[in-house]
Design an enzyme around this catalytic site. Structure first.
Site, PDB file in Angstrom:
ATOM      1  N   THR A 295       0.828  -1.210   0.000  1.00 37.93           N
ATOM      2  CA  THR A 295       0.000   0.000   0.000  1.00 37.93           C
ATOM      3  C   THR A 295       0.861   1.258   0.000  1.00 37.93           C
ATOM      4  O   THR A 295       0.557   2.236  -0.683  1.00 37.93           O
ATOM      5  CB  THR A 295      -0.915   0.002   1.243  1.00 37.93           C
ATOM      6  OG1 THR A 295      -1.694  -1.189   1.217  1.00 37.93           O
ATOM      7  CG2 THR A 295      -1.834   1.205   1.272  1.00 37.93           C
TER       8      THR A 295
ATOM      9  N   HIS B 148       2.103   1.982  -3.411  1.00 37.80           N
ATOM     10  CA  HIS B 148       1.057   2.627  -4.229  1.00 37.80           C
ATOM     11  C   HIS B 148       0.986   4.123  -3.910  1.00 37.80           C
ATOM     12  O   HIS B 148       0.847   4.951  -4.801  1.00 37.80           O
ATOM     13  CB  HIS B 148      -0.322   2.025  -3.963  1.00 37.80           C
ATOM     14  CG  HIS B 148      -0.430   0.581  -4.337  1.00 37.80           C
ATOM     15  ND1 HIS B 148       0.251   0.033  -5.380  1.00 37.80           N
ATOM     16  CD2 HIS B 148      -1.157  -0.427  -3.795  1.00 37.80           C
ATOM     17  CE1 HIS B 148      -0.036  -1.262  -5.464  1.00 37.80           C
ATOM     18  NE2 HIS B 148      -0.887  -1.559  -4.511  1.00 37.80           N
TER      19      HIS B 148
ATOM     20  N   HIS C  39       1.896   2.269   7.949  1.00 39.74           N
ATOM     21  CA  HIS C  39       0.963   1.748   8.960  1.00 39.74           C
ATOM     22  C   HIS C  39       1.479   0.528   9.732  1.00 39.74           C
ATOM     23  O   HIS C  39       0.962   0.203  10.787  1.00 39.74           O
ATOM     24  CB  HIS C  39      -0.390   1.417   8.313  1.00 39.74           C
ATOM     25  CG  HIS C  39      -0.286   0.458   7.182  1.00 39.74           C
ATOM     26  ND1 HIS C  39      -0.105   0.858   5.887  1.00 39.74           N
ATOM     27  CD2 HIS C  39      -0.312  -0.886   7.150  1.00 39.74           C
ATOM     28  CE1 HIS C  39      -0.032  -0.183   5.101  1.00 39.74           C
ATOM     29  NE2 HIS C  39      -0.139  -1.263   5.846  1.00 39.74           N
TER      30      HIS C  39
ATOM     31  N   ILE D 215       3.570 -11.488   2.039  1.00 37.51           N
ATOM     32  CA  ILE D 215       2.443 -12.177   2.692  1.00 37.51           C
ATOM     33  C   ILE D 215       2.379 -13.636   2.238  1.00 37.51           C
ATOM     34  O   ILE D 215       2.138 -14.535   3.038  1.00 37.51           O
ATOM     35  CB  ILE D 215       1.117 -11.422   2.440  1.00 37.51           C
ATOM     36  CG1 ILE D 215       1.206 -10.035   3.093  1.00 37.51           C
ATOM     37  CG2 ILE D 215      -0.071 -12.189   3.022  1.00 37.51           C
ATOM     38  CD1 ILE D 215      -0.026  -9.173   2.914  1.00 37.51           C
TER      39      ILE D 215
ATOM     40  N   ARG E  12      13.153 -14.266  -3.698  1.00 40.78           N
ATOM     41  CA  ARG E  12      11.857 -14.697  -3.160  1.00 40.78           C
ATOM     42  C   ARG E  12      11.655 -16.203  -3.292  1.00 40.78           C
ATOM     43  O   ARG E  12      11.052 -16.829  -2.413  1.00 40.78           O
ATOM     44  CB  ARG E  12      10.739 -13.924  -3.848  1.00 40.78           C
ATOM     45  CG  ARG E  12      10.791 -12.458  -3.420  1.00 40.78           C
ATOM     46  CD  ARG E  12       9.691 -11.639  -3.981  1.00 40.78           C
ATOM     47  NE  ARG E  12       9.722 -10.292  -3.402  1.00 40.78           N
ATOM     48  CZ  ARG E  12       8.825  -9.365  -3.650  1.00 40.78           C
ATOM     49  NH1 ARG E  12       7.810  -9.630  -4.466  1.00 40.78           N
ATOM     50  NH2 ARG E  12       8.913  -8.174  -3.094  1.00 40.78           N
TER      51      ARG E  12
ATOM     52  N   GLY F 130      -4.728 -11.245  -3.153  1.00 42.57           N
ATOM     53  CA  GLY F 130      -4.074 -10.371  -4.131  1.00 42.57           C
ATOM     54  C   GLY F 130      -5.062  -9.360  -4.714  1.00 42.57           C
ATOM     55  O   GLY F 130      -6.243  -9.650  -4.861  1.00 42.57           O
TER      56      GLY F 130
HETATM   57 ZN    ZN Z   1       0.054  -3.179   5.074  1.00 41.83          ZN
END
Ligand code: ZN
Ligand code: ZN
Length: 358
Positions: A43, A46, A67, A183, A210, A275
């Site tokens: 986020t 973005h 956050h 995640i 990854r 997703g």
């Molecule tokens: Zn988050």
């Protein structure tokens, strides 16, 4: 504190500024938290890039974003009773109104009037931030602040796997995780902890960092969609005696991965969709869901606060904590946040933790 440092989005365009601002003034029911670690979420990327989602979603500018956090309480409002100065805490980032239909029917995570920290109100990429007492999650003071800061996305992973009480079993079941972002990676570790039989992980590209992490999180098979192409579905179906997986977790937001999630799903199986897709997606619903008798869960946020307790329970095991810690590939001073953003965008990093070094 007269002025504090913060990462501020002050214009509706790409980038952000590190600047001095007034520290937050807490309300009577809020606490003031000094940031010890913050991690960068998709986020935030973005918001940094100011893509279409941000343009549409972000109402308030200027805003301090970020956050995912761990910190120390330094001040409490006069109506605060359960949190004390000195407590080590993280934040449930969804601030709910407790009065709407969803909140009153045990679905707070989809509160109609939800405010999100760092999206609708000032967030945590700052020296201090304000949080309502009821959103405070108390941490074990021994836990590393970096790991404490990623409990929020770890909660997303847990929510995708266990979206409600009495959900279909994981133990002994074959599970696929599509997408090897942070995640997805954390989900692999959680699945192993919950006793999944085989865990398959798929990545879109051929990202060594990854894919290696997916293996160290405990995936039995890590497949690159780029390398496997159409074979990917057959490879997974063959590895499950021709049955397909019982559970598929779509964590990439890639339309191809979404279609694959259903193609590898055993009839009667379940899918969690976490997703975020850039556009509307074409999917053959008859084949994917109807005749497959698939159960589909849309995943957003975490259950407040059931998921947090599950996360705490998982992290109580040192081996799990250590495994999850490996998802943090970089710890950098927050003044270098632009580097962190680039590390994530170039997929050289999984999770980037920002340390309060201004
Ligand atoms: Zn988050
Ligand atoms: Zn509500």
């Amino acid at each position: 504190m007269e002025k504090m440092n913060a990462v501020v989005k002050s214009q509706r365009q790409s980038g952000a500024q590190i600047t001095k601002v007034n520290p937050p003034r807490i309300k009577e029911s809020e606490v003031l938290i000094e940031v010890q670690a913050a991690s960068i979420c998709g986020t935030d990327i973005h918001i940094w890039d100011w893509n279409e989602w941000a343009e549409h979603r972000m109402k308030r500018i200027p805003i301090i974003f970020g956050h995912e956090v761990a910190g120390k309480v330094v001040e409490i409002g006069k109506n605060v009773t359960k949190v004390q100065v000195g407590d080590r805490v993280s934040a449930e980032t969804h601030i709910v109104d407790n009065t709407c239909y969803q909140c009153r029917t045990d679905r707070k995570h989809v509160c109609k009037n939800m405010e999100i920290l760092g999206v609708d109100r000032d967030g945590v990429f700052a020296e201090q931030f304000a949080l309502p007492e009821e959103n405070v999650w108390k941490n074990d003071p021994q836990i590393d602040p970096g790991i404490a800061s990623i409990q929020e996305p770890l909660g997303n992973a847990v929510q995708a796997i266990l979206p409600k009480e009495h959900v279909e079993d994981i133990a002994g079941k074959n599970v696929a995780v599509l997408g090897a972002g942070p995640i997805g990676l954390m989900a692999i570790a959680v699945l192993r902890e919950l006793g999944a039989a085989q865990v398959f992980a798929t990545a879109g590209g051929l990202n060594k960092v990854r894919m290696d992490l997916a293996e160290s999180m405990g995936a039995d098979m890590v497949l690159s969609a780029k390398e496997e192409g159409d074979k990917l579905v057959k490879t997974i179906v063959d590895a499950t005696e021709g049955n397909g997986v019982d559970v598929a977790l779509e964590m990439s937001g890639d339309p191809n991965a979404l279609r694959q999630a259903f193609k590898i799903l055993t009839p009667g199986g379940r899918v969690s969709l976490l997703g975020i897709f850039e556009n509307a997606v074409e999917l053959d619903l008859n084949d994917a869901m109807v005749f497959r008798s698939a159960t589909v869960y849309g995943i957003t946020g975490r259950r407040i606060f059931e998921t947090w307790y599950q996360v705490r329970g998982l992290l109580a095991k040192p081996s799990f904590m250590e495994k999850i810690g490996a998802v943090i590939t970089h710890r950098i001073p927050i003044r270098d946040i632009d580097k962190g953003v680039n590390l994530i965008k170039s997929k050289q990093a999984a999770k980037v933790v920002l340390e309060p070094k201004w």
